[in-house]
Design a protein around this motif. Structure first.
Motif: not given
Ligand code: 4AZ
Length: 272
Positions: A174, A177, A181, A194, A200, A209, A236, A244-245, A247-248
């Motif tokens: 994060f 990430c 971002y 994040v 990510c 992606d 995302g 901009r990966p 996000v999970y």
């Protein structure tokens, strides 16, 4: 003991030998490679993915259920490969209940459990994925796969017959990430969007992606030949854009919550 039954179910499936580390730039998945992938549908239309984690439970994203329709309008499709060309292994299940995480708000705790009305029978095409409680160690590699029937770019729907897509992505913690971002940040998203219970996956250069319609689906990581559910597709800034990966939701952070609900179900079965 009941915990053990659930644990056995959990550890049963998800072992697929012979997956190489080769990079696939996003494309058709081989049939049967992702047997925990489900399609959540409304009126015959796919709107979210999900992952089978036991015979009767699917984990998905809470934002898939932001409109509080009654659970009986939904179907969970298991063992499917091409949405417009039903597979012989396809099973359609109705839904007993949908449990939204109590801390869910827009982009935080974006996780939900869907209980199928009846336990599903496991086959080569229908099998649960393993997942970790917070006390377990994390997968040792950072190359994972995200799968789904979502759009192939923002507002570009997957062409017919809508074959399940897969793409290999790199885990990005994060903090790293947020660093991405925070480059030219979108004013609507702001800085450091994040949170620690998110992870990510993707690349600084973008291109690989998840996208709309993949939401709720699995981010699966191979740990010594066993697949683990590391993340749930959540959000995302667009799809496949540089810095901009995707996000999970980090499933490890919600393991206790998931166990709690599934055990409660086991206990109530035992009583009846
Ligand atoms: C969506 O709208 C969505 N690139 C899902 C995943 C991502 C972006 C948007 C990640 O459901």
């Amino acid at each position: 003991y009941l915990h053990g039954i659930c644990a056995m179910r959990m550890r049963l499936g998800a072992r697929i030998p012979g997956i190489s580390g080769r990079i696939v730039g996003g494309g058709d998945a081989p049939r049967g490679r992702w047997p925990w992938q489900v399609s959540i549908q409304y009126n015959g239309h796919h709107f979210c993915g999900g992952s089978l984690i036991s015979a009767q439970w699917v984990v998905t994203a809470a934002h898939c259920f932001q409109y509080s329709y009654p659970q009986f309008i939904y179907r969970v499709i298991l063992g499917e490969y091409q949405l417009f060309n039903p597979s012989p292994s396809r099973v359609a299940s109705s839904v007993r209940q949908i449990i939204i995480h109590p801390n869910y708000s827009s982009q935080s705790a974006d996780v939900a459990l869907v209980q199928l009305t009846e336990p599903v029978r496991f086959t080569d095409e229908i099998r649960p994925i393993c997942w970790l409680g917070s006390s377990d160690s994390s997968p040792d590699n950072d190359m994972c796969w995200v799968t789904g029937w979502g759009t192939t770019d923002s507002n570009v729907s997957l062409p017919s017959p809508k074959t399940l897509q897969e793409v290999q992505v790199q885990l990005i913690d994060f903090k790293a990430c947020n660093t991405l971002y925070n480059i030219d940040p979108d004013p609507q998203i702001g800085r450091d969007p994040v949170k620690p219970n998110m992870i990510c996956a993707g690349y600084a250069e973008g291109k690989k992606d998840s996208c709309q319609g993949d939401s709720g689906g699995p981010l699966a990581c191979d740990h010594n030949g066993t697949w683990f559910l590391t993340g749930v597709v959540s959000w995302g800034d667009g799809c496949g854009k540089p810095n901009r990966p995707g996000v999970y939701i980090r499933t490890e952070a919600y393991g206790e919550w998931m166990w709690g609900h599934m055990q409660q179900h086991c206990l109530s079965l035992e009583r009846t």
